[in-house]
Motif scaffolding. Structure first.
Motif, short mmCIF file in Angstrom:
data_model
loop_
_atom_site.label_atom_id
_atom_site.label_comp_id
_atom_site.label_asym_id
_atom_site.label_seq_id
_atom_site.Cartn_x
_atom_site.Cartn_y
_atom_site.Cartn_z
N ASN A 1 0.83 -1.20 0.00
CA ASN A 1 0.00 0.00 0.00
C ASN A 1 0.87 1.26 0.00
OD1 ASN A 1 -2.53 1.40 0.13
ND2 ASN A 1 -2.06 1.86 2.27
N THR B 1 4.64 1.45 -15.56
CA THR B 1 4.42 1.05 -14.17
C THR B 1 5.75 0.89 -13.45
OG1 THR B 1 2.38 -0.08 -14.78
CG2 THR B 1 3.38 -0.72 -12.68
N LEU C 1 0.55 4.66 -8.04
CA LEU C 1 -0.20 3.54 -8.61
C LEU C 1 -1.27 3.11 -7.62
CD1 LEU C 1 2.89 1.51 -9.87
CD2 LEU C 1 1.35 2.88 -11.28
N THR C 2 -2.22 2.33 -8.10
CA THR C 2 -3.22 1.81 -7.17
C THR C 2 -2.68 0.54 -6.52
OG1 THR C 2 -4.31 0.43 -8.83
CG2 THR C 2 -5.11 2.71 -8.60
N GLN C 3 -3.19 0.27 -5.34
CA GLN C 3 -2.79 -0.94 -4.64
C GLN C 3 -3.21 -2.17 -5.45
OE1 GLN C 3 -4.05 -1.09 -0.57
NE2 GLN C 3 -3.00 -3.01 -0.16
N ALA D 1 2.40 1.73 -3.38
CA ALA D 1 1.37 2.25 -4.28
C ALA D 1 1.22 3.75 -4.11
CB ALA D 1 0.04 1.54 -4.03
N THR E 1 -3.28 -2.46 -8.66
CA THR E 1 -2.30 -2.65 -9.74
C THR E 1 -1.13 -3.47 -9.25
OG1 THR E 1 -2.90 -0.58 -10.86
CG2 THR E 1 -0.71 -1.46 -11.30
N LEU E 2 -0.60 -3.10 -8.09
CA LEU E 2 0.54 -3.84 -7.55
C LEU E 2 0.14 -5.25 -7.12
CD1 LEU E 2 2.31 -1.02 -5.50
CD2 LEU E 2 2.89 -1.89 -7.77
#
Length: 94
Positions: free
Chosen positions: A19, A46, A27-29, A22, A31-32
């Motif tokens: 988190n 990314t 980036l969004t959590q 991210a 996505t990771l």
């Protein structure tokens, strides 16, 4: 070393959660999390965002490391406050 393994290593060296990475990378959590759950390599954009969060370039990320570069890599991954603290420790060793 695989790309995801290296991201994980750098993240753990910083003590960051997924988190937090991210948040730092923009980036969004999810996505990771998707990268890890699907075991896929990230897009260049990314990976560039992730490298930016770690304060390294894509070139740094892919550079082959020699054993003597381990210390350098670890020092680079420290926060500015921790770098200053480490410098003070080294000065005190003299």
């Amino acid at each position: 070393m695989e790309v995801l393994e290296k991201i994980e290593l750098l993240r753990k060296e910083k003590g960051w959660s997924i988190n937090y990475l991210a948040m730092e990378s923009g980036l969004t959590q999810s996505t990771l999390n998707n990268l890890y759950s699907r075991n896929t390599e990230p897009k260049i954009s990314t990976l560039r965002a992730i490298c930016g969060a770690f304060g390294i370039t894509l070139s740094d990320f892919f550079k082959e490391e020699e054993n003597n570069d381990e210390l350098t890599r670890r020092v680079k991954s420290l926060s500015e406050d921790n770098k200053k603290a480490l410098l003070q420790i080294v000065k005190n060793l003299k």
